[in-house]
Design a protein around this motif. Sequence first.
Motif, PDB file in Angstrom:
ATOM      1  N   ASP A 110      42.028  37.149  41.099  1.00 61.15           N
ATOM      2  CA  ASP A 110      41.608  38.478  41.588  1.00 61.15           C
ATOM      3  C   ASP A 110      41.215  38.347  43.055  1.00 61.15           C
ATOM      4  O   ASP A 110      40.085  38.014  43.380  1.00 61.15           O
ATOM      5  CB  ASP A 110      40.432  38.977  40.751  1.00 61.15           C
ATOM      6  N   THR A 111      42.159  38.588  43.933  1.00 62.44           N
ATOM      7  CA  THR A 111      41.904  38.416  45.369  1.00 62.44           C
ATOM      8  C   THR A 111      40.953  39.468  45.920  1.00 62.44           C
ATOM      9  O   THR A 111      40.309  39.253  46.954  1.00 62.44           O
ATOM     10  CB  THR A 111      43.230  38.464  46.147  1.00 62.44           C
ATOM     11  N   ILE A 112      40.842  40.622  45.281  1.00 59.57           N
ATOM     12  CA  ILE A 112      39.905  41.664  45.734  1.00 59.57           C
ATOM     13  C   ILE A 112      38.496  41.343  45.254  1.00 59.57           C
ATOM     14  O   ILE A 112      37.517  41.408  46.006  1.00 59.57           O
ATOM     15  CB  ILE A 112      40.337  43.053  45.226  1.00 59.57           C
ATOM     16  N   GLY A 113      38.381  40.963  43.995  1.00 62.95           N
ATOM     17  CA  GLY A 113      37.081  40.663  43.421  1.00 62.95           C
ATOM     18  C   GLY A 113      36.512  41.846  42.654  1.00 62.95           C
ATOM     19  O   GLY A 113      36.588  42.993  43.112  1.00 62.95           O
ATOM     20  N   GLY A 114      35.986  41.594  41.474  1.00 57.65           N
ATOM     21  CA  GLY A 114      35.352  42.635  40.682  1.00 57.65           C
ATOM     22  C   GLY A 114      36.306  43.459  39.831  1.00 57.65           C
ATOM     23  O   GLY A 114      35.877  44.412  39.178  1.00 57.65           O
ATOM     24  N   VAL A 115      37.602  43.107  39.819  1.00 61.87           N
ATOM     25  CA  VAL A 115      38.568  43.894  39.045  1.00 61.87           C
ATOM     26  C   VAL A 115      38.714  43.323  37.635  1.00 61.87           C
ATOM     27  O   VAL A 115      39.051  44.048  36.694  1.00 61.87           O
ATOM     28  CB  VAL A 115      39.935  43.926  39.763  1.00 61.87           C
ATOM     29  N   LEU A 116      38.432  42.044  37.465  1.00 60.77           N
ATOM     30  CA  LEU A 116      38.545  41.408  36.154  1.00 60.77           C
ATOM     31  C   LEU A 116      37.317  41.682  35.290  1.00 60.77           C
ATOM     32  O   LEU A 116      36.184  41.607  35.764  1.00 60.77           O
ATOM     33  CB  LEU A 116      38.712  39.898  36.302  1.00 60.77           C
ATOM     34  N   GLU A 117      37.535  42.008  34.025  1.00 54.92           N
ATOM     35  CA  GLU A 117      36.494  42.031  32.997  1.00 54.92           C
ATOM     36  C   GLU A 117      36.817  40.915  32.023  1.00 54.92           C
ATOM     37  O   GLU A 117      37.887  40.918  31.423  1.00 54.92           O
ATOM     38  CB  GLU A 117      36.455  43.365  32.258  1.00 54.92           C
ATOM     39  N   ILE A 118      35.934  39.975  31.878  1.00 56.55           N
ATOM     40  CA  ILE A 118      36.201  38.801  31.042  1.00 56.55           C
ATOM     41  C   ILE A 118      35.347  38.871  29.790  1.00 56.55           C
ATOM     42  O   ILE A 118      34.123  38.978  29.874  1.00 56.55           O
ATOM     43  CB  ILE A 118      35.922  37.499  31.815  1.00 56.55           C
ATOM     44  N   GLU A 119      36.020  38.774  28.627  1.00 53.64           N
ATOM     45  CA  GLU A 119      35.311  38.787  27.343  1.00 53.64           C
ATOM     46  C   GLU A 119      35.536  37.443  26.660  1.00 53.64           C
ATOM     47  O   GLU A 119      36.672  36.974  26.549  1.00 53.64           O
ATOM     48  CB  GLU A 119      35.818  39.924  26.458  1.00 53.64           C
ATOM     49  N   TYR A 120      34.443  36.851  26.221  1.00 47.78           N
ATOM     50  CA  TYR A 120      34.524  35.536  25.578  1.00 47.78           C
ATOM     51  C   TYR A 120      34.599  35.701  24.068  1.00 47.78           C
ATOM     52  O   TYR A 120      33.743  36.341  23.448  1.00 47.78           O
ATOM     53  CB  TYR A 120      33.307  34.697  25.968  1.00 47.78           C
ATOM     54  N   ALA A 121      35.669  35.115  23.436  1.00 44.97           N
ATOM     55  CA  ALA A 121      35.850  35.137  21.988  1.00 44.97           C
ATOM     56  C   ALA A 121      36.100  33.706  21.535  1.00 44.97           C
ATOM     57  O   ALA A 121      37.236  33.207  21.643  1.00 44.97           O
ATOM     58  CB  ALA A 121      37.016  36.033  21.589  1.00 44.97           C
ATOM     59  N   PRO A 122      35.088  32.997  21.059  1.00 48.00           N
ATOM     60  CA  PRO A 122      35.256  31.580  20.714  1.00 48.00           C
ATOM     61  C   PRO A 122      36.260  31.382  19.581  1.00 48.00           C
ATOM     62  O   PRO A 122      36.342  32.184  18.646  1.00 48.00           O
ATOM     63  CB  PRO A 122      33.843  31.153  20.297  1.00 48.00           C
ATOM     64  N   GLU A 123      37.054  30.309  19.689  1.00 51.30           N
ATOM     65  CA  GLU A 123      38.031  29.972  18.656  1.00 51.30           C
ATOM     66  C   GLU A 123      37.330  29.362  17.452  1.00 51.30           C
ATOM     67  O   GLU A 123      36.276  28.751  17.567  1.00 51.30           O
ATOM     68  CB  GLU A 123      39.038  28.959  19.195  1.00 51.30           C
TER      69      GLU A 123
END
Length: 417
Positions: free
Chosen positions: A391-404
Amino acid sequence: MKREDISDALGLLDESMISHTLMVRRKKKKWRSDRNNIWKMRCITAASFCLVCAGVAVIWSVLRHEPESGLPQDGYWAEEQAVQEVPEPEVPERFAPISSLLASNSGDFMAQQAEKYASVPIEQYSGFYTEVPSADSSVLAESMGKSIDNTGEWHYVSGHSDLQYLIRNDGQESSLWKFQCFDSSEYPYNDVLKLVYQIDSADAITEIEVAPARMDNTDAGKKIQEEVGTRKITDRAAIETIYEVLSGMTCYGNDQWERIDYGEVEAASDGQTQSHEAVRLGRYLSITTNYGNVIDGLKYTAVSDMFYEFSGIAYSPLTEEQAASICEMIGIMEEVSLEYVADLQTKVSSAMMNHEMPFIISSSVYENPYRLHVVVTSNAEEDLQRLRNLDTIGGVLEIEYAPENTNGRQDYYEQKN
């Protein structure tokens, strides 16, 4: 003439003539002696007068050119020289770092702090100060610098010349106070920079740290904060631009909440993020000066293109050109196009398919605003940072953690469906 003839001649003189002649001779001799004595006396008197005049002249010269109580430089006079007092050189104050005087916040103290405020004269203004959590009173007493008022109640912090923090001693205990604003409805923020923070040019600033806004500390809000991340601005041209913007602002004082619009922190009833515009378009600034202090009150929102501070301290909105420059430097993109998000999703999918980032499960494009929601199975900071770098702009990604788990990724999709 023979001796006999002289004797005969003297015998012809009678005794009276001889006596008269002897008397005349004695008078002439005495007169010559007296006249010689008079000349001698006159010479002695003249010589003495000359000596007296010469002495007076020397003394007059000394009195005119030498200090009254001092000896001349050649040391001829025996008068005792007065010892001149040489002022002792000032010993520099011990520098007390502000961080050593601050204490961690506590709920009880913050409840009391809202009621503790004071006004301190600063040039033509009255500075509004609030008490902050601090070290013990004894530590503050040892860290007091010079007094800044006639009563001796308010003091600089030892080794400091700025007025950001002051130590107050009421005669019983010492407390630490922090500047908030001037008690005025409108004034140039440049006056605060100069009079309070001792910043008169961009050269007085060493770096500016930009952190994500923290008004939303829900799980979703914290995720956005992690995505935004923290950056430091050390480029001199960027610091110069930010300084020029700040020094040209007008401050309207505290309790001006109606002027401040930083967006709404919204969440849907099912717990999914809808907007969180305030967090995405907000940044908190910490300005470090070249004498080690940190000014951490300023906050910026791209919702209304303005700086503000807690307690409702509001500043004049920036021009469109100023806002564009500030957003670029502190990493805020007001509008993210669908094309950018779609291109970002392509990069993420490619990294996942090429096994460059096998921890990615899925990615989805969200709207209002446009952003890319990515589900991952790793919460390792190294893996997450590799993903954020896309994400070169920054702040566009929403990351959700789902453990395996033992059933693999299928469990995540079953839970979603």
